[in-house]
Design a protein around this motif. Structure first.
Motif, short mmCIF file in Angstrom:
data_model
loop_
_atom_site.label_atom_id
_atom_site.label_comp_id
_atom_site.label_asym_id
_atom_site.label_seq_id
_atom_site.Cartn_x
_atom_site.Cartn_y
_atom_site.Cartn_z
N LEU A 519 5.10 2.68 6.92
CA LEU A 519 4.63 2.61 5.54
C LEU A 519 4.20 3.97 5.00
CD1 LEU A 519 2.48 -0.65 5.78
CD2 LEU A 519 4.89 -0.40 5.20
N LEU A 520 4.31 5.02 5.80
CA LEU A 520 3.93 6.35 5.34
C LEU A 520 4.82 6.83 4.20
CD1 LEU A 520 3.11 8.19 8.69
CD2 LEU A 520 1.53 7.72 6.82
N GLY A 521 6.04 6.28 4.10
CA GLY A 521 6.91 6.66 2.99
C GLY A 521 6.31 6.35 1.63
N ALA A 522 5.36 5.41 1.56
CA ALA A 522 4.75 5.04 0.28
C ALA A 522 3.81 6.12 -0.24
CB ALA A 522 3.99 3.72 0.42
N VAL A 523 3.38 7.07 0.61
CA VAL A 523 2.48 8.14 0.17
C VAL A 523 3.15 9.51 0.29
CG1 VAL A 523 0.45 6.80 0.79
CG2 VAL A 523 1.43 8.35 2.48
N GLY A 573 3.58 -10.91 16.18
CA GLY A 573 5.02 -10.92 16.43
C GLY A 573 5.81 -10.01 15.54
N LYS A 574 5.19 -9.40 14.52
CA LYS A 574 5.88 -8.47 13.63
C LYS A 574 5.53 -7.04 14.04
CE LYS A 574 7.43 -11.81 10.95
NZ LYS A 574 8.86 -12.13 10.83
N ASP A 575 6.54 -6.17 14.06
CA ASP A 575 6.28 -4.80 14.49
C ASP A 575 5.90 -3.88 13.34
OD1 ASP A 575 8.67 -4.65 13.21
OD2 ASP A 575 9.74 -3.60 14.81
N THR A 576 5.93 -4.39 12.11
CA THR A 576 5.52 -3.59 10.95
C THR A 576 4.70 -4.46 10.01
OG1 THR A 576 7.51 -2.23 11.09
CG2 THR A 576 6.32 -2.18 9.01
N GLY A 577 3.62 -3.91 9.48
CA GLY A 577 2.78 -4.66 8.56
C GLY A 577 3.44 -4.85 7.21
N ALA A 578 2.97 -5.86 6.47
CA ALA A 578 3.42 -6.11 5.11
C ALA A 578 2.34 -5.65 4.15
CB ALA A 578 3.69 -7.61 4.90
#
Length: 663
Positions: A519-523, A573-578
């Motif tokens: 999610l670093l792409g968002a900043v 079970g998810k490897d990336t947060g929403a």
């Protein structure tokens, strides 16, 4: 290409009918209403060889000349057929002015011929004209730069086809008809050539391609003297100076509080003199009370190259039109106020690089080595208030998917960590004696999630590289983690409560960052100084679906304003947060207001929908209204809901203070 795009392009053309009639008033109304869209279209289709400043002025000029002289008929094929919010769909006036803009932009890219009069669009625009300034759109990220380079390699008709597809959302059949109406001889070939551009159409809406939101820079002042009007002005100035020099004394009345016309500014002259550059000794940082860029020593094999340093200072003061200038948001790009500090001068890859520091900014000058081709680049980054954690490395080289860093003198060793693999060992990264690292693959942060999507399950984000800096000296934290966000200074990564964030140097902190890294792409490209990730709540999910983690990620900028906050829902079970919520310039999750409340619409494994919400530990109760109803004591809530429900969250602290959801 998405399936929706394919369906759009193969849709049948609109039914035939009588040709619409467009009068001047109708065309003017369409031009005024959709002026930014038309100017963007013209800017994208114009040949990049014109330069960004002339493309901006020409795009405005072509758009303003698109009005008809009298009532006219427009072919039905030219009427836009797209629908949706903000679309001009079905307006013949818009279809007419769009065709005029497109035709003129294509004519502007035609080569001049010796035996033919030039067309009006091939000449420089009469109006608007801006003297003494160069105007160009704001710089975007790496994706926008790559798209601009791909469009530069296309011919004018192919660029027009790509823009009509992506910006106007037109199917191929309508694109061909519009290209034919604009004078393109082979629209099929133009569409085929546009198919070779592998880029998202959404990038066309970026500020990188918005000629109505501009930055201003001075032109090359020395080159002005080669032009006729500048020569006339210089002649007039010489006559005035001659008259003043003929007067007795200094040519000024007694008591006048102004310097003579021929007086010089010693500080400005010293700022451009390589001999006046400040050079810090190699061991000064060990004795200094400060640990920041001001105690970095001058390093590199070219610190004695007076000509290179002189060029770097001259370009800093007066960047020419061929110089690519970039600056992080909120960073001034003006000339040096006085003699700067030299941090580095040497060869990095295929470039000669000079890094300077003026107390508030880092400035990186790069020029190609002999035979390398290309032009010079000048990058600015604001670094006032830097501390040891945010002054450990600077990007000195970037290109072809690789990045090189210059590390601080107190950095003992450098290693590379993949944030997505918290258990994997760090990989040592070689450095030269001057502190320059070996090339590191610049793994782009995943950009696949849309700004409007609450679910940010990324695609293609398999690795996010970060530098692990092991430091020595007084005040050292031992190990610090930084990552490249597309700017001159990498962002410092921390973990923990906002009042006392810690370094990412343990297994628990690395595991927390593993599901946040994509999610670093968002900043990215926002002038980010540091990014803190804080797991502020754990929630047991309904129907025995396990335990979810709520994480707040806050990116602080060097300029103070523009901070970005993301609340994540990390399901088991998810490897990336929403991304459950996002905000800008909010004090939430920060040292001033270390609290947060966010919610998400969640579907259980059994197919039942719930509104889930969680606040930080100081939230004593949570209530949901609107599309779902419920309340709970404590900092978490789960309420039954329907698919697509829209609810409002409210929380209260123990003292009764109301807390609103992050937005």
């Amino acid at each position: 290409m998405s399936s929706s795009d394919a369906a759009t392009r193969t849709s049948p053309p609109s039914s035939p009918g009588p040709a619409p009639v467009v009068d001047v008033e109708q065309a003017e109304a369409a031009l005024v209403e959709h002026y930014p869209r038309l100017v963007r279209l013209g800017y994208l289709v114009l040949p990049p060889s014109l330069g960004r400043n002339r493309r901006v002025l020409t795009a405005h000029w072509l758009t303003q000349r698109a009005l008809p002289r009298a009532r006219t008929t427009v072919e039905r094929a030219m009427v836009p057929a797209q629908r949706g919010a903000g679309r001009p769909g079905g307006d013949p006036g818009y279809g007419y002015v769009r065709l005029r803009v497109l035709r003129s932009a294509l004519e502007a890219g035609l080569p001049l011929r010796r035996r033919a009069w030039p067309r009006r669009a091939q000449l420089p625009p009469l109006l608007p004209q801006v003297w003494g300034l160069r105007l160009f759109p704001r710089s975007g990220g790496a994706d926008e730069l790559a798209l601009d380079q791909r469009l530069s390699a296309l011919g004018g008709p192919a660029r027009a086809a790509f823009v009509l597809r992506g910006l106007e959302k037109l199917p191929d059949a309508e694109v061909r008809r519009i290209l034919e109406g604009a004078g393109v001889t082979d629209p099929h070939a133009a569409l085929a050539e546009a198919d070779g551009v592998a880029a998202s159409y959404e990038l066309l809406d970026s500020p990188e391609f918005d000629p109505c939101s501009l930055q201003a820079r001075p032109p090359d002042l020395m080159r002005r003297r080669q032009h006729g009007r500048a020569a006339l002005a210089a002649t007039a100035a010489a006559l005035v100076c001659g008259t003043l020099l003929a007067l007795p004394g200094d040519g000024l009345a007694p008591g006048t509080p102004a310097a003579p016309a021929y007086a010089r500014n010693p500080a400005a002259e010293a700022a451009l003199d390589p001999e006046e550059l400040t050079r810090v000794g190699a061991g000064e940082w060990r004795r200094s009370a400060r640990t920041d860029f001001s105690v970095w020593p001058a390093r590199g094999s070219l610190t004695g190259d007076r000509e290179l340093l002189g060029r770097a200072l001259a370009v800093w003061a007066r960047p020419g039109p061929s110089v690519q200038v970039s600056a992080t948001p909120g960073t001034a790009s003006g000339a040096p106020p006085g003699p700067a500090q030299l941090l580095y001068a040497g060869e990095v890859g295929r470039a000669r690089v000079v890094v300077l520091h003026d107390g508030l900014r880092l400035v990186r000058y790069a020029e190609p080595r002999s035979g390398a081709g290309g032009g010079a680049a000048l990058d600015f980054a604001r670094v006032d208030g830097a501390a040891q954690g945010t002054s450990g490395a600077v990007v000195v080289g970037r290109g072809k998917g690789e990045v090189r860093y210059l590390t601080a003198p107190w950095v003992r060793t450098v290693a590379v960590r993949d944030l997505r693999e918290p258990s994997a060992p760090a990989r040592e990264l070689d450095r030269s004696a001057d502190g320059v690292t070996a090339p590191l693959t610049a793994v782009a942060q995943s950009q696949s999630q849309s700004q409007s999507q609450s679910q940010s399950q990324s695609t293609g984000c398999t690795e996010v590289a970060a530098l692990e800096l092991r430091e020595e000296g007084p005040g050292s934290g031992g190990t610090r983690l930084v990552t490249d966000l597309g700017e001159l200074t990498p962002a410092h990564l921390t973990s923990g409560r906002p009042q006392s964030p810690g370094e990412v140097d343990g297994q628990a902190a690395r595991e927390s960052w593993a599901r946040t890294a994509c999610l670093l792409g968002a900043v990215r490209s926002n002038g980010v100084r540091s990014v803190n990730s804080w797991a502020y709540a754990a929630q047991r999910l309904p129907e025995g679906n396990g335990t979810a983690t709520w994480v707040c990620t806050r990116a602080e900028t060097w300029r103070g304003a523009g901070s970005r906050v993301l609340a994540q829902f990390q399901a088991p079970g998810k490897d990336t947060g929403a991304i459950a919520a996002r905000a800008q310039d909010s004090p939430a999750c920060g040292a001033r207001e270390p609290r947060v409340l966010a919610g998400v619409l969640w579907k259980s494994r059994a197919g039942h929908w719930h509104v889930l919400a969680a606040g930080s530990k100081d939230v004593a109760s949570v209530r949901v209204t609107g599309g779902a109803q419920g309340s709970a004591r404590g900092n978490t809530l789960a309420a039954p809901a329907r698919e697509g429900a829209r609810a409002q969250l409210r929380g209260r602290l123990a003292d009764g203070t109301e807390v609103s959801a992050l937005r």
